[in-house]
Motif scaffolding. Structure first.
Motif, PDB file in Angstrom:
ATOM      1  N   VAL A 141      86.476 -15.996   8.325  1.00  0.00           N
ATOM      2  CA  VAL A 141      87.484 -16.689   7.511  1.00  0.00           C
ATOM      3  C   VAL A 141      88.865 -16.140   7.840  1.00  0.00           C
ATOM      4  N   TYR A 142      89.786 -17.057   8.053  1.00  0.00           N
ATOM      5  CA  TYR A 142      91.198 -16.676   8.186  1.00  0.00           C
ATOM      6  C   TYR A 142      91.970 -17.344   7.050  1.00  0.00           C
ATOM      7  N   GLN A 143      92.798 -16.543   6.348  1.00  0.00           N
ATOM      8  CA  GLN A 143      93.564 -17.079   5.226  1.00  0.00           C
ATOM      9  C   GLN A 143      95.031 -16.685   5.324  1.00  0.00           C
ATOM     10  N   GLU A 144      95.883 -17.620   4.970  1.00  0.00           N
ATOM     11  CA  GLU A 144      97.295 -17.334   4.730  1.00  0.00           C
ATOM     12  C   GLU A 144      97.566 -17.595   3.255  1.00  0.00           C
ATOM     13  N   ILE A 145      97.994 -16.548   2.547  1.00  0.00           N
ATOM     14  CA  ILE A 145      98.205 -16.631   1.108  1.00  0.00           C
ATOM     15  C   ILE A 145      99.681 -16.384   0.823  1.00  0.00           C
ATOM     16  N   GLY A 146     100.299 -17.293   0.080  1.00  0.00           N
ATOM     17  CA  GLY A 146     101.726 -17.164  -0.189  1.00  0.00           C
ATOM     18  C   GLY A 146     102.059 -17.378  -1.654  1.00  0.00           C
ATOM     19  N   LEU A 147     103.168 -16.807  -2.086  1.00  0.00           N
ATOM     20  CA  LEU A 147     103.582 -16.906  -3.488  1.00  0.00           C
ATOM     21  C   LEU A 147     105.114 -16.926  -3.556  1.00  0.00           C
ATOM     22  N   SER A 148     105.653 -17.882  -4.290  1.00  0.00           N
ATOM     23  CA  SER A 148     107.096 -17.951  -4.526  1.00  0.00           C
ATOM     24  C   SER A 148     107.328 -18.255  -5.988  1.00  0.00           C
ATOM     25  N   ASN A 149     108.416 -17.738  -6.542  1.00  0.00           N
ATOM     26  CA  ASN A 149     108.743 -18.108  -7.925  1.00  0.00           C
ATOM     27  C   ASN A 149     110.260 -18.191  -8.108  1.00  0.00           C
ATOM     28  N   SER A 150     110.647 -18.695  -9.253  1.00  0.00           N
ATOM     29  CA  SER A 150     112.061 -18.949  -9.516  1.00  0.00           C
ATOM     30  C   SER A 150     112.836 -17.665  -9.806  1.00  0.00           C
ATOM     31  N   MET A 171     106.428 -25.854   2.730  1.00  0.00           N
ATOM     32  CA  MET A 171     105.978 -26.736   1.650  1.00  0.00           C
ATOM     33  C   MET A 171     106.063 -26.037   0.281  1.00  0.00           C
ATOM     34  N   ARG A 172     105.745 -24.706   0.303  1.00  0.00           N
ATOM     35  CA  ARG A 172     105.815 -23.939  -0.937  1.00  0.00           C
ATOM     36  C   ARG A 172     107.232 -23.933  -1.495  1.00  0.00           C
ATOM     37  N   GLU A 173     108.205 -23.765  -0.597  1.00  0.00           N
ATOM     38  CA  GLU A 173     109.607 -23.733  -1.016  1.00  0.00           C
ATOM     39  C   GLU A 173     110.042 -25.087  -1.576  1.00  0.00           C
ATOM     40  N   GLY A 205      96.140 -25.832   0.052  1.00  0.00           N
ATOM     41  CA  GLY A 205      96.552 -26.393  -1.234  1.00  0.00           C
ATOM     42  C   GLY A 205      97.589 -25.526  -1.924  1.00  0.00           C
ATOM     43  N   TRP A 206      98.142 -26.087  -2.997  1.00  0.00           N
ATOM     44  CA  TRP A 206      99.199 -25.426  -3.742  1.00  0.00           C
ATOM     45  C   TRP A 206      98.893 -25.508  -5.233  1.00  0.00           C
ATOM     46  N   GLY A 207      99.110 -24.396  -5.912  1.00  0.00           N
ATOM     47  CA  GLY A 207      99.001 -24.377  -7.366  1.00  0.00           C
ATOM     48  C   GLY A 207     100.373 -24.121  -7.958  1.00  0.00           C
ATOM     49  N   LEU A 208     100.787 -24.970  -8.891  1.00  0.00           N
ATOM     50  CA  LEU A 208     102.117 -24.852  -9.502  1.00  0.00           C
ATOM     51  C   LEU A 208     101.974 -24.485 -10.965  1.00  0.00           C
ATOM     52  N   ARG A 209     102.634 -23.397 -11.363  1.00  0.00           N
ATOM     53  CA  ARG A 209     102.675 -22.993 -12.766  1.00  0.00           C
ATOM     54  C   ARG A 209     104.127 -23.062 -13.222  1.00  0.00           C
ATOM     55  N   VAL A 210     104.364 -23.685 -14.364  1.00  0.00           N
ATOM     56  CA  VAL A 210     105.735 -23.798 -14.872  1.00  0.00           C
ATOM     57  C   VAL A 210     105.796 -23.271 -16.304  1.00  0.00           C
ATOM     58  N   ILE A 211     106.994 -22.843 -16.683  1.00  0.00           N
ATOM     59  CA  ILE A 211     107.294 -22.556 -18.087  1.00  0.00           C
ATOM     60  C   ILE A 211     108.363 -23.562 -18.506  1.00  0.00           C
ATOM     61  N   GLU A 216     112.130 -24.429 -16.896  1.00  0.00           N
ATOM     62  CA  GLU A 216     112.943 -23.203 -16.968  1.00  0.00           C
ATOM     63  C   GLU A 216     112.546 -22.199 -15.871  1.00  0.00           C
ATOM     64  N   GLN A 217     111.233 -22.090 -15.642  1.00  0.00           N
ATOM     65  CA  GLN A 217     110.729 -21.175 -14.613  1.00  0.00           C
ATOM     66  C   GLN A 217     109.571 -21.863 -13.882  1.00  0.00           C
ATOM     67  N   ALA A 218     109.373 -21.478 -12.622  1.00  0.00           N
ATOM     68  CA  ALA A 218     108.278 -22.056 -11.842  1.00  0.00           C
ATOM     69  C   ALA A 218     107.729 -21.030 -10.859  1.00  0.00           C
ATOM     70  N   GLU A 219     106.474 -21.255 -10.477  1.00  0.00           N
ATOM     71  CA  GLU A 219     105.781 -20.355  -9.546  1.00  0.00           C
ATOM     72  C   GLU A 219     104.823 -21.198  -8.701  1.00  0.00           C
ATOM     73  N   VAL A 220     104.831 -20.999  -7.380  1.00  0.00           N
ATOM     74  CA  VAL A 220     103.941 -21.744  -6.482  1.00  0.00           C
ATOM     75  C   VAL A 220     103.049 -20.760  -5.739  1.00  0.00           C
ATOM     76  N   PHE A 221     101.732 -20.986  -5.824  1.00  0.00           N
ATOM     77  CA  PHE A 221     100.737 -20.169  -5.125  1.00  0.00           C
ATOM     78  C   PHE A 221     100.081 -21.061  -4.074  1.00  0.00           C
ATOM     79  N   SER A 222     100.074 -20.621  -2.830  1.00  0.00           N
ATOM     80  CA  SER A 222      99.506 -21.448  -1.765  1.00  0.00           C
ATOM     81  C   SER A 222      98.424 -20.687  -1.006  1.00  0.00           C
TER      82      SER A 222
END
Length: 433
Positions: A139-148, A1-3, A45-51, A14-20
């Motif tokens: 607590v169990y967490q899966e934390i992921g990060l992808s960017n452009s 989903m992050r991808e 959930g997902w947080g999207l930051r863009v430039i 121009e640029q993007a970053e997804v934190f899940s």
């Protein structure tokens, strides 16, 4: 989903970053010695930051069917966002950090209930007058990060914690607290917790009086975090950017006792804020905040670093619902060589603090504090004489930490803080006696 979300955002910005973040939380709670609640909650959930057009936009969602709406919201927000003075980071191999122990996941709710009942039964047999609340959290967490820029990383973290509080009603109300971090899957230390709580109750049954004045004060690890809070705020790069930190211009200068070395350590095994990279993908590292009392520098994420003409210290913190800000991860106070009994034996009249009631800060940025002592004991002729009540400690933490007489030999694991006790030569103590 992050991808998929990143792909959609890349088409419009121009640029993007997804934190899940995906979190599976199981909790068991006892109140007044009885099982009160048990539950499991799953969030994702997902947080999207863009430039976009050189400005920052942010949006978040927990609905996988609304990814396109998230992209539109983030791009719309960028029209009113701050100017982006940075690019999202390229991938760099992060260090290995131990954040997961499979045995923690094998601790079921039934097991936590069994531990809770065993603890409450043991306390009831030794200090029946104590009313006990116990909380378990796994607590169990899966934390992921992808960017452009090509970064695509993730890790998993497992946490297991126990919090215990006891209420004693004896010429007033007295609260006692304890905490155990079991994230490394060590056995539940029932006997140690019972012994500590019993010790508190035995000491609290003796009443002692302390008049207002300046006294030697020993602050134990469970209480010390309240005194360190103004320092954590002051080293925040956001305060450096705003020009509000009292530490601006003091890099390389001694501002605390040389007995104080304070480290922000995201690499600590099984710390509750440990991770191989920060919440923007910068590899984790140790950041020395104060070394032998000398201020070493601020904590930055990439935005505050760019604003201050510096580089990120790998200190970005966030959940998926908000953009990152700089902050401390696991706080470590370097141990000294002192033993508590030796320190107490050298004090003719003073105060031993096991707990503060938080808050009471009059000007936290300036370091001013006024703290109510929720669990404190008078020290008299080298021994604990009895409990005190209606006691406050007030002052400026930068002055307080100049008066450090001794630092304990052993760090206490408090989950996201690893602290020994500190003995202060003299602090202002206000009482009603």
């Amino acid at each position: 989903m992050r991808e998929k979300l990143l792909e959609l955002a890349d088409r419009q910005a121009e640029q993007a970053e997804v934190f899940s973040v995906e979190t599976d939380r199981s909790e068991v709670e006892f109140r007044q010695g009885k099982l009160y609640a048990q539950g499991t909650k799953l969030t994702k959930g997902w947080g999207l930051r863009v430039i976009k057009e050189g400005r920052l936009g942010f949006a978040s969602s927990s609905h996988p069917q609304k990814l396109q709406e998230v992209v539109q919201a983030a791009c719309a927000a960028a029209a009113y966002g701050k100017e982006a003075r940075f690019d999202f980071p390229k991938p760099i191999e992060p260090p290995a950090v131990t954040t997961f122990e499979n045995k923690v996941m094998l601790v079921s709710a039934a097991r936590m209930i069994e531990w809770g009942r065993d603890l409450i039964d043991a306390l009831a047999s030794r200090v029946p007058e104590l009313k006990v609340d116990v909380s378990f959290s796994r607590v169990y967490q899966e934390i992921g990060l992808s960017n452009s820029a090509g970064l695509d990383a993730s890790f998993e973290r497992a946490e297991l914690q126990v919090s215990v509080s006891g209420l004693l009603v004896d010429e007033g109300i007295y609260w006692f607290y304890d905490y155990v971090n079991l994230s490394d899957a060590k056995p539940f230390p029932l006997d140690a917790v019972v012994t500590r709580m019993e010790k508190f109750v035995r000491l609290a049954k003796r009443r002692a009086r302390l008049k207002t004045g300046d006294y030697p004060v020993v602050v134990t690890p469970l209480a010390l975090g309240e005194l360190l809070l103004p320092l954590q705020v002051a080293v925040d790069g956001k305060q450096r950017e705003k020009g509000t930190s009292p530490l601006i211009g003091k890099e390389g200068k001694r501002v605390l006792s040389e007995k104080i070395t304070l480290i922000d350590n995201r690499l600590r095994p099984f710390g509750l804020k440990s991770s191989p990279f920060d919440d923007e993908g910068i590899p984790a590292r140790e950041n020395v905040l104060f070394e032998r009392g000398v201020f070493k520098g601020f904590l930055f994420d990439i935005a505050t670093a760019a604003a201050c003409g510096s580089i990120s210290t790998g200190s970005a913190m966030r959940g998926y619902t908000a953009p990152p800000n700089p902050g401390t991860s696991n706080l470590e106070l370097a141990p000294g060589g002192a033993e508590l009994d030796d320190v107490l034996s050298g004090i003719k009249e003073g105060l031993l603090v096991y707990g503060f009631i938080g808050g009471g800060m009059s000007n936290i940025l300036a370091g001013e504090v006024t703290l109510n002592v929720s669990c404190g004991f008078k020290i008299e002729n080298g021994a604990v004489a009895g409990r005190v009540k209606d006691v406050n400690i007030a002052g400026n933490v930068y002055e307080m930490f100049q008066r450090v007489e001794a630092v304990g030999r052993t760090q206490r694991d408090l989950g996201d803080a690893f602290l020994p006790f500190i003995s202060f030569s003299s602090l202002k103590v206000a009482t009603k006696d």
